[in-house]
Write an enzyme that holds these catalytic residues in place. Structure first.
Site, mmCIF file in Angstrom:
data_model
loop_
_atom_site.group_PDB
_atom_site.id
_atom_site.type_symbol
_atom_site.label_atom_id
_atom_site.label_comp_id
_atom_site.label_asym_id
_atom_site.label_seq_id
_atom_site.Cartn_x
_atom_site.Cartn_y
_atom_site.Cartn_z
ATOM 1 N N GLY A 266 3.180 -3.171 8.329
ATOM 2 C CA GLY A 266 3.461 -3.448 9.733
ATOM 3 C C GLY A 266 4.932 -3.781 9.945
ATOM 4 N N GLU B 211 -6.037 -5.774 4.085
ATOM 5 C CA GLU B 211 -6.109 -6.964 3.221
ATOM 6 C C GLU B 211 -7.304 -6.892 2.270
ATOM 7 N N THR C 196 0.824 -1.209 0.000
ATOM 8 C CA THR C 196 0.000 0.000 0.000
ATOM 9 C C THR C 196 0.862 1.264 0.000
HETATM 10 C C1 LIG Z 1 -3.678 -19.318 7.739
HETATM 11 C C2 LIG Z 1 -2.789 -18.156 7.607
HETATM 12 C C3 LIG Z 1 -3.328 -17.012 8.355
HETATM 13 C C4 LIG Z 1 -2.456 -15.866 8.190
HETATM 14 C C5 LIG Z 1 -3.007 -14.761 8.966
HETATM 15 C C6 LIG Z 1 -1.993 -13.700 8.984
HETATM 16 C C7 LIG Z 1 -2.655 -12.490 9.498
HETATM 17 C C8 LIG Z 1 -1.945 -11.311 9.017
HETATM 18 C C9 LIG Z 1 -2.852 -10.160 9.264
HETATM 19 C C10 LIG Z 1 -2.066 -8.972 9.056
HETATM 20 C C11 LIG Z 1 -2.767 -7.756 9.484
HETATM 21 C C12 LIG Z 1 -2.642 -6.688 8.788
HETATM 22 C C13 LIG Z 1 -1.759 -6.672 7.597
HETATM 23 C C14 LIG Z 1 -2.380 -6.065 6.451
HETATM 24 C C15 LIG Z 1 -1.775 -6.216 5.281
HETATM 25 C C16 LIG Z 1 -2.321 -5.586 4.070
HETATM 26 O O1 LIG Z 1 -3.319 -4.924 4.094
HETATM 27 S S1 LIG Z 1 -1.439 -5.887 2.646
HETATM 28 C C17 LIG Z 1 -2.264 -4.989 1.418
HETATM 29 C C18 LIG Z 1 -3.570 -5.621 1.048
HETATM 30 N N1 LIG Z 1 -4.125 -4.949 -0.085
HETATM 31 C C19 LIG Z 1 -5.202 -5.334 -0.674
HETATM 32 O O2 LIG Z 1 -5.840 -6.297 -0.290
HETATM 33 C C20 LIG Z 1 -5.571 -4.577 -1.909
HETATM 34 C C21 LIG Z 1 -6.951 -4.891 -2.408
HETATM 35 N N2 LIG Z 1 -6.963 -4.817 -3.851
HETATM 36 C C22 LIG Z 1 -6.842 -5.903 -4.667
HETATM 37 O O3 LIG Z 1 -6.697 -7.031 -4.185
HETATM 38 C C23 LIG Z 1 -6.903 -5.694 -6.133
HETATM 39 O O4 LIG Z 1 -6.394 -4.520 -6.559
HETATM 40 C C24 LIG Z 1 -8.325 -5.844 -6.656
HETATM 41 C C25 LIG Z 1 -8.592 -7.339 -6.641
HETATM 42 C C26 LIG Z 1 -9.341 -5.126 -5.808
HETATM 43 C C27 LIG Z 1 -8.456 -5.311 -8.080
HETATM 44 O O5 LIG Z 1 -7.343 -5.697 -8.816
HETATM 45 P P1 LIG Z 1 -7.217 -5.402 -10.371
HETATM 46 O O6 LIG Z 1 -5.887 -5.794 -10.840
HETATM 47 O O7 LIG Z 1 -7.661 -4.017 -10.628
HETATM 48 O O8 LIG Z 1 -8.217 -6.439 -10.871
HETATM 49 P P2 LIG Z 1 -9.551 -6.310 -11.643
HETATM 50 O O9 LIG Z 1 -9.314 -5.610 -12.925
HETATM 51 O O10 LIG Z 1 -10.616 -5.782 -10.757
HETATM 52 O O11 LIG Z 1 -9.763 -7.840 -11.866
HETATM 53 C C28 LIG Z 1 -8.966 -8.573 -12.772
HETATM 54 C C29 LIG Z 1 -9.310 -10.020 -12.658
HETATM 55 O O12 LIG Z 1 -8.449 -10.586 -11.703
HETATM 56 C C30 LIG Z 1 -9.188 -11.280 -10.738
HETATM 57 N N3 LIG Z 1 -8.472 -11.211 -9.467
HETATM 58 C C31 LIG Z 1 -8.220 -10.139 -8.739
HETATM 59 N N4 LIG Z 1 -7.528 -10.492 -7.629
HETATM 60 C C32 LIG Z 1 -7.350 -11.803 -7.705
HETATM 61 C C33 LIG Z 1 -6.712 -12.747 -6.864
HETATM 62 N N5 LIG Z 1 -6.142 -12.396 -5.705
HETATM 63 N N6 LIG Z 1 -6.704 -14.033 -7.232
HETATM 64 C C34 LIG Z 1 -7.300 -14.416 -8.374
HETATM 65 N N7 LIG Z 1 -7.932 -13.566 -9.228
HETATM 66 C C35 LIG Z 1 -7.949 -12.286 -8.877
HETATM 67 C C36 LIG Z 1 -10.495 -10.546 -10.699
HETATM 68 O O13 LIG Z 1 -11.484 -11.335 -10.127
HETATM 69 C C37 LIG Z 1 -10.723 -10.274 -12.151
HETATM 70 O O14 LIG Z 1 -11.180 -11.440 -12.751
HETATM 71 P P3 LIG Z 1 -12.176 -11.320 -13.992
HETATM 72 O O15 LIG Z 1 -12.273 -12.723 -14.469
HETATM 73 O O16 LIG Z 1 -11.579 -10.372 -14.977
HETATM 74 O O17 LIG Z 1 -13.442 -10.811 -13.420
HETATM 75 C C1 LIG Z 2 -4.339 -1.668 10.463
HETATM 76 C C2 LIG Z 2 -3.882 -1.715 9.043
HETATM 77 C C3 LIG Z 2 -2.764 -2.462 8.713
HETATM 78 C C4 LIG Z 2 -2.317 -2.472 7.402
HETATM 79 N N1 LIG Z 2 -1.186 -3.156 7.093
HETATM 80 C C5 LIG Z 2 -0.705 -3.140 5.828
HETATM 81 C C6 LIG Z 2 0.508 -3.809 5.488
HETATM 82 O O1 LIG Z 2 1.122 -4.431 6.333
HETATM 83 N N2 LIG Z 2 0.959 -3.738 4.225
HETATM 84 C C7 LIG Z 2 0.297 -3.050 3.262
HETATM 85 O O2 LIG Z 2 0.769 -3.027 2.118
HETATM 86 N N3 LIG Z 2 -0.864 -2.419 3.539
HETATM 87 C C8 LIG Z 2 -1.377 -2.438 4.786
HETATM 88 N N4 LIG Z 2 -2.547 -1.792 5.092
HETATM 89 C C9 LIG Z 2 -3.221 -1.029 4.041
HETATM 90 C C10 LIG Z 2 -4.535 -1.641 3.604
HETATM 91 O O3 LIG Z 2 -4.321 -2.810 2.863
HETATM 92 C C11 LIG Z 2 -5.311 -0.630 2.786
HETATM 93 O O4 LIG Z 2 -5.629 0.456 3.634
HETATM 94 C C12 LIG Z 2 -6.569 -1.245 2.222
HETATM 95 O O5 LIG Z 2 -6.265 -2.159 1.198
HETATM 96 C C13 LIG Z 2 -7.563 -0.193 1.705
HETATM 97 O O6 LIG Z 2 -6.984 0.634 0.776
HETATM 98 P P1 LIG Z 2 -7.073 2.233 0.876
HETATM 99 O O7 LIG Z 2 -6.573 2.616 2.216
HETATM 100 O O8 LIG Z 2 -6.390 2.747 -0.319
HETATM 101 O O9 LIG Z 2 -8.605 2.583 0.822
HETATM 102 P P2 LIG Z 2 -9.356 3.288 -0.369
HETATM 103 O O10 LIG Z 2 -9.343 2.384 -1.543
HETATM 104 O O11 LIG Z 2 -8.862 4.655 -0.574
HETATM 105 O O12 LIG Z 2 -10.807 3.321 0.241
HETATM 106 C C14 LIG Z 2 -11.497 4.515 0.607
HETATM 107 C C15 LIG Z 2 -12.962 4.392 0.155
HETATM 108 O O13 LIG Z 2 -12.985 4.323 -1.263
HETATM 109 C C16 LIG Z 2 -13.810 3.265 -1.670
HETATM 110 N N5 LIG Z 2 -13.328 2.693 -2.950
HETATM 111 C C17 LIG Z 2 -12.046 2.549 -3.375
HETATM 112 N N6 LIG Z 2 -12.018 1.925 -4.569
HETATM 113 C C18 LIG Z 2 -13.278 1.672 -4.911
HETATM 114 C C19 LIG Z 2 -13.892 1.026 -6.016
HETATM 115 N N7 LIG Z 2 -13.178 0.512 -7.012
HETATM 116 N N8 LIG Z 2 -15.233 0.938 -6.038
HETATM 117 C C20 LIG Z 2 -15.965 1.424 -5.024
HETATM 118 N N9 LIG Z 2 -15.444 2.031 -3.944
HETATM 119 C C21 LIG Z 2 -14.117 2.159 -3.879
HETATM 120 C C22 LIG Z 2 -13.727 2.246 -0.548
HETATM 121 O O14 LIG Z 2 -14.854 1.394 -0.551
HETATM 122 C C23 LIG Z 2 -13.667 3.140 0.670
HETATM 123 O O15 LIG Z 2 -14.978 3.463 1.057
HETATM 124 C C24 LIG Z 2 -3.015 -1.762 6.403
HETATM 125 C C25 LIG Z 2 -4.160 -1.016 6.746
HETATM 126 C C26 LIG Z 2 -4.587 -0.998 8.052
HETATM 127 C C27 LIG Z 2 -5.804 -0.174 8.402
#
Ligand SMILES: CCCCCCCCCC/C=C\C/C=C/C(=O)SCCNC(=O)CCNC(=O)[C@H](O)C(C)(C)COP(=O)(O)OP(=O)(O)OC[C@H]1O[C@@H](n2cnc3c(N)ncnc32)[C@H](O)[C@@H]1OP(=O)(O)O
Ligand SMILES: Cc1cc2nc3c(=O)[nH]c(=O)nc-3n(C[C@H](O)[C@H](O)[C@H](O)COP(=O)(O)OP(=O)(O)OC[C@H]3O[C@@H](n4cnc5c(N)ncnc54)[C@H](O)[C@@H]3O)c2cc1C
Length: 662
Positions: free
Chosen positions: A186, A429, A147
């Site tokens: 983190g 996530e 992110t």
């Molecule tokens: C047992 C183990 C336990 C482990 C526990 C560990 C706990 C650790 C907890 C840690 C706590 C906090 C840490 C936090 C970490 C983070 O937050 S890391 C950052 C996380 N970020 C996100 O999750 C970002 C969210 N966004 C996305 O995932 C993608 O950008 C999104 C999927 C929303 C869109 O991607 P695009 O590339 O734009 O895709 P799109 O055009 O919409 O779709 C294309 C196509 O691809 C398919 N697709 C997308 N993602 C996936 C995937 N992961 N796997 C398979 N396919 C995927 C999608 O469905 C589309 O398919 P289609 O056929 O074209 O419809």
């Molecule tokens: C406690 C915590 C720990 C984290 N740890 C990590 C980490 O270890 N590593 C890491 O890489 N990231 C980490 N993150 C980041 C986290 O993965 C992102 O904050 C999360 O994926 C959401 O993205 P954003 O902040 O850009 O939200 P945004 O996408 O900016 O969301 C803001 C608003 O916009 C809306 N929005 C955005 N896109 C769309 C769309 N396409 N359609 C409709 N609505 C939309 C959302 O629904 C939401 O209401 C962490 C976040 C938190 C809060």
């Protein structure tokens, strides 16, 4: 003296009322008697380490002290894990003892939860051989840096750049804008020396999408940021205070070619880009963690429910009957309505997690044989279950907190912190709405396939059945309710699809029509999740090996979940299923009967989560129910109580009072 004799008498009475064997429930919940024994044995080993005990509650420490104490304890805990592994030749069993030690979130969470799994999942065998032994033994510490300030959800929009330089066979990492700075990872703030950096790959001026790279960002001896690295901590948050979330920017920072994790796509020495079989495999770690979060939701719901149910058994307030003593607040039906759904939901999430884990393992096995057919179903299901369970779990924790009245607002209840940590999972996530829209894409495709009479994947095959069964009368049974939720999902998927078609007929393109239909699409995904949660949890209960006594109670809990959500979403059911007003009235009565039936087992049920006092970390929720004693004991630890007169009296209060006399 036995534990029971020291216990609050209300809890002793509650435990005597229980109609099932609590140990049987514990063993069922955690898998087996052996699993329970091993988990408890490991928890004992951790809790025996004196250095892991805090001298004063964390809330009295500064932000910096809290972090430093978190790192201190995380390193000791790591030693206990290492020693266990050395002695038993295997990892410790799944457990939540970190909660008892770190209280908030470990600064190593991302190392263990995402850095190591990303190397394992995205690295070639050579890369795994190079980094995994170092990472697993903590010679290096890492995080997952994806992110940025400007982009979290839309990861194709990330701005961190990795430009390949074939002359030196290196990637040059750059963060050209403020919005391109990594923000959130983190452990990044002050803990890690390595990270997986997700960056846009450029070769000869051409973009090749986002890929994971390993970068060492701090010197291993001095821990100073390496030249070209700007790194720091992002400051206090709602929770996650000890997670040490950080920011990071690169300025012409070079890493060797071998540092791009190349299991999926590769960059050859001469700069040739070799595309992977599916670029979405790069997102694999997120899928794994989303599955894990469903399991975490079960834990947080259990933790909050244990605290609130035990407290409600001990707390007496007002009268149900004027002629009787003040009632235990747990006897108020409204209190049962607030709390029992948390107990039931914990079981539902646990079963959903086990079901998802199986799906995940199967798909990973298939992927290792280059078979990708079931990846879209896994992604769609993990997205919606993570989204719905995390939001619901957050609401349940907050409801438990509110159900403890004023004392639930005390930090020492551990409910405020638990809420801050649970609710974060709605965002991290994958933000909730964004993930639900991913599932909606899948549902729209499934719907189009259903219209063409094609075979659908198991998790959406009910759409075909619902198409055939739309005229069948409603049945007020658990199976009938599961079908009802499937009909709601069917109806919402159909309506969302038709709304998109309507807008397209009006001349909108697909993207605009999608956006205009997106509130409905999100609701369709939620309904799909609810249908899965109801079906999976009901099936789990029906096929469980529990004794008749326990089985009866588990069925009551599962029925409570089904009935609760029927009543909560009655409008949807009236719109999309054949339920009648009379059916709803019968179910409302049934719901009240279930609360009354579960009531005598409430304390037994939360004891069945087997969460130790150290894990609960709550004045309100301890096994012995010494609520008031603990509240006072904790209050006395306040630094303000360590002196009779605080210096502010002489500095401010007295002068003010004296000025007022003039
Ligand atoms: C047992 C183990 C336990 C482990 C526990 C560990 C706990 C650790 C907890 C840690 C706590 C906090 C840490 C936090 C970490 C983070 O937050 S890391 C950052 C996380 N970020 C996100 O999750 C970002 C969210 N966004 C996305 O995932 C993608 O950008 C999104 C999927 C929303 C869109 O991607 P695009 O590339 O734009 O895709 P799109 O055009 O919409 O779709 C294309 C196509 O691809 C398919 N697709 C997308 N993602 C996936 C995937 N992961 N796997 C398979 N396919 C995927 C999608 O469905 C589309 O398919 P289609 O056929 O074209 O419809
Ligand atoms: C406690 C915590 C720990 C984290 N740890 C990590 C980490 O270890 N590593 C890491 O890489 N990231 C980490 N993150 C980041 C986290 O993965 C992102 O904050 C999360 O994926 C959401 O993205 P954003 O902040 O850009 O939200 P945004 O996408 O900016 O969301 C803001 C608003 O916009 C809306 N929005 C955005 N896109 C769309 C769309 N396409 N359609 C409709 N609505 C939309 C959302 O629904 C939401 O209401 C962490 C976040 C938190 C809060």
């Amino acid at each position: 003296m036995s534990t029971e004799t020291k216990c609050n008498p209300d809890l002793v009475r509650e435990r005597a009322k229980c109609t099932f064997d609590v140990n049987e429930l514990i063993n069922l919940f955690y898998g087996s008697e052996k699993a329970t024994k091993e988990r408890r044995h490991f928890e004992d080993a951790v809790l025996a380490v004196k250095e892991l005990k805090d001298a004063i509650p964390e809330e009295y420490l500064s932000h910096k002290e809290r972090y430093e104490n978190g790192v201190r304890k995380a390193t000791i805990l790591r030693d206990v894990y290492r020693d266990y592994k050395a002695k038993h030749n295997r990892d410790p069993p799944p457990n939540q003892i970190t909660k008892a030690v770190i209280k908030d979130i470990s600064p190593f969470l991302l190392h263990n939860g995402m850095f190591v799994p990303t190397i394992a999942g995205q690295g070639t065998p050579e890369q795994q051989a190079e980094w995994l032994p170092k990472a697993e033994s903590m010679q290096i510490i890492g995080t997952y840096a994806q992110t940025e300030l400007g982009h979290g959800s839309f990861i194709r929009g990330l701005e961190t750049i990795a430009t390949y330089d074939p002359k030196t066979e290196e990637f040059v990492l750059n963060n050209p804008t403020l919005t391109s700075f990594k923000w959130w990872p983190g452990g990044l703030g002050s803990t890690v020396n390595h990270c997986v950096v997700v960056a846009q790959l450029y070769i000869n001026g051409k973009s090749h999408g986002i890929h994971p790279f390993i970068a060492q960002i701090r010197d291993l001896d001095t821990h100073k940021p390496l030249p070209g690295v700007k790194v720091g901590e992002i400051g206090p948050k709602m929770g996650f205070q000890t997670a040490n979330n950080g920011f990071l920017g690169f300025d012409n920072f070079r890493i060797p070619r071998k540092n791009m994790l190349m299991k999926n796509a590769q960059v050859l020495k001469d700069g040739t880009f070799v595309k992977g079989i599916n670029e979405k495999l790069t997102y694999g770690t997120m899928v794994m963690v989303r599955v894990g979060i469903v399991g975490d939701c079960s834990f947080y719901a259990a933790l909050a429910a244990t605290i609130a149910v035990r407290y409600s058994a001990v707390r007496h307030q007002s009268h149900i009957k004027a002629s009787e003593p003040e009632a235990q607040i747990l006897d108020y039906l409204t209190q049962q309505h607030k709390l029992f759904i948390a107990v039931a939901s914990s079981h539902v999430y646990r079963n959903a997690y086990l079901w998802m884990e199986k799906m995940y393992t199967n798909v990973m096995k298939e992927l290792s044989q280059d078979k990708q057919d079931n990846l879209p179903e896994l992604h769609a299901t993990a997205c919606c279950l993570k989204a719905v369970c995390s939001r619901d779990a957050g609401s349940l924790v907050e409801e438990c907190r509110l159900a403890c009245g004023g004392h639930g607002y005390m930090a020492s209840s551990n409910l405020p912190l638990t809420y801050g940590v649970t609710i974060a999972a709605v965002t991290y996530e994958g933000e909730r709405t964004v993930l639900l829209l991913q599932t909606a894409r899948y549902l729209m495709k499934a719907w189009m396939a259903a219209l063409k009479g094609k075979v659908l994947s198991p998790s959406v095959s009910y759409l075909l059945n619902s198409l055939k069964e739309s005229k069948k009368p409603w049945q007020n049974t658990p199976e009938g309710i599961v079908k009802g939720f499937q009909h709601v999902s069917f109806g919402k998927v159909k309506a969302a699809y038709e709304t998109i078609q309507k807008y397209m007929k009006q001349g909108k393109d697909y993207e605009d029509a999608w956006n205009l239909a997106s509130v409905q699409l999100v609701k369709a995904s939620e309904a799909h999740s609810r249908a899965i949660l109801c079906e999976v949890s009901w099936e789990a209960v029906c096929s469980s090996s529990a004794s008749p006594n326990l089985s009866r109670v588990l069925q009551q809990l599962a029925q409570l979940y089904l009935t609760y959500w029927t009543l909560e979403t009655s409008g949807d059911l009236l719109l999309y299923s054949n339920i009648t007003k009379d059916d709803l009235i019968i179910l409302r009565d049934k719901y009240e009967e279930l609360l009354v039936a579960i009531r005598p087992n409430a304390v037994g049920l939360v004891d069945g989560f087997d969460l130790r006092d150290e894990i609960l970390n709550s004045t309100l929720g301890s096994y012995d129910g010494r609520v008031y004693e603990r509240l006072m004991e904790e209050a006395l630890k306040s630094p303000l109580n360590q002196e009779t007169v605080n210096s502010s009296f002489h500095k401010y209060l007295k002068p003010m009072m004296e000025k007022a006399k003039l």
